[in-house]
Design a protein around this motif. Structure first.
Motif, short mmCIF file in Angstrom:
data_model
loop_
_atom_site.label_atom_id
_atom_site.label_comp_id
_atom_site.label_asym_id
_atom_site.label_seq_id
_atom_site.Cartn_x
_atom_site.Cartn_y
_atom_site.Cartn_z
N VAL A 105 -1.90 39.93 41.05
CA VAL A 105 -3.14 39.45 40.44
C VAL A 105 -4.28 39.53 41.46
N ARG A 106 -4.00 39.08 42.68
CA ARG A 106 -5.03 39.15 43.73
C ARG A 106 -5.42 40.59 44.02
N ALA A 107 -4.45 41.47 44.09
CA ALA A 107 -4.74 42.89 44.35
C ALA A 107 -5.58 43.48 43.23
N GLU A 108 -5.24 43.16 41.99
CA GLU A 108 -6.03 43.65 40.85
C GLU A 108 -7.45 43.11 40.90
N GLU A 109 -7.59 41.83 41.25
CA GLU A 109 -8.93 41.25 41.38
C GLU A 109 -9.71 41.95 42.49
N GLN A 110 -9.06 42.18 43.61
CA GLN A 110 -9.70 42.86 44.75
C GLN A 110 -10.12 44.28 44.37
N ILE A 111 -9.27 44.97 43.64
CA ILE A 111 -9.61 46.32 43.18
C ILE A 111 -10.83 46.27 42.28
N GLY A 112 -10.87 45.29 41.40
CA GLY A 112 -12.03 45.13 40.51
C GLY A 112 -13.30 44.88 41.29
N VAL A 113 -13.22 44.01 42.29
CA VAL A 113 -14.39 43.72 43.13
C VAL A 113 -14.84 44.98 43.87
N GLU A 114 -13.87 45.70 44.42
CA GLU A 114 -14.20 46.94 45.15
C GLU A 114 -14.83 47.98 44.21
N GLU A 115 -14.33 48.09 43.01
CA GLU A 115 -14.90 49.03 42.04
C GLU A 115 -16.32 48.64 41.69
N GLU A 116 -16.57 47.35 41.51
CA GLU A 116 -17.92 46.88 41.23
C GLU A 116 -18.85 47.17 42.40
#
Length: 142
Positions: A105-116
């Motif tokens: 979940v943290r990795a997915e959130e981090q990926i989302g933040v990085e994509e943004e």
């Protein structure tokens, strides 16, 4: 992630099996304890009737049930240890699965933040490029 769930399910099945084995031996011990109580009651009854043969038979039943219960006790202890081991393994596998879920979940959130951030940086770059190109065009015009 799926492997941690599978391991947890296996450990759960092992725990259930160990708990069932423990229950079975406890039931057997309970049956022998019932036989001991029954033999004692029968012995008291036969003594009251002055039935020596009946009393001897009830004493033999009492002793036999006591011996059987004594033989079951090490089995109960062994199964208790197996159940505890299975419980610890299950809890460890459950904890590991939960940790991996949180990590994902943290990795997915981090990926989302990085994509943004990446999308915002690209947008900023386009804006600056238009501004730069527009400013250079204005500078050339007399």
């Amino acid at each position: 992630m799926g492997i941690y769930g599978v391991i947890e399910e296996l450990r759960s099945a092992e725990l259930l099996s160990a708990a069932t084995a423990m229950y079975e031996v406890q039931q057997a011990i309970g049956g022998q304890e019932d036989a001991v109580r029954s033999a004692r009651a029968e012995g008291r009854r036969t003594l009251g009737e002055d039935d020596r043969i009946g009393w001897t038979a009830s004493e033999a039943q009492h002793l036999a049930a006591g011996v059987k219960r004594g033989r079951l006790e090490p089995i109960r202890q062994q199964r208790q240890a197996m159940k505890e081991t299975a419980r610890e393994q299950y809890l460890a596998s459950r904890l590991k699965r939960e940790q991996m879920e949180r990590l994902i979940v943290r990795a997915e959130e981090q990926i989302g933040v990085e994509e943004e951030r990446r999308a915002q940086a690209e947008s900023d770059d386009r804006f600056l490029a238009r501004r730069w190109n527009g400013g250079a065009a204005r500078m050339k015009t007399p």
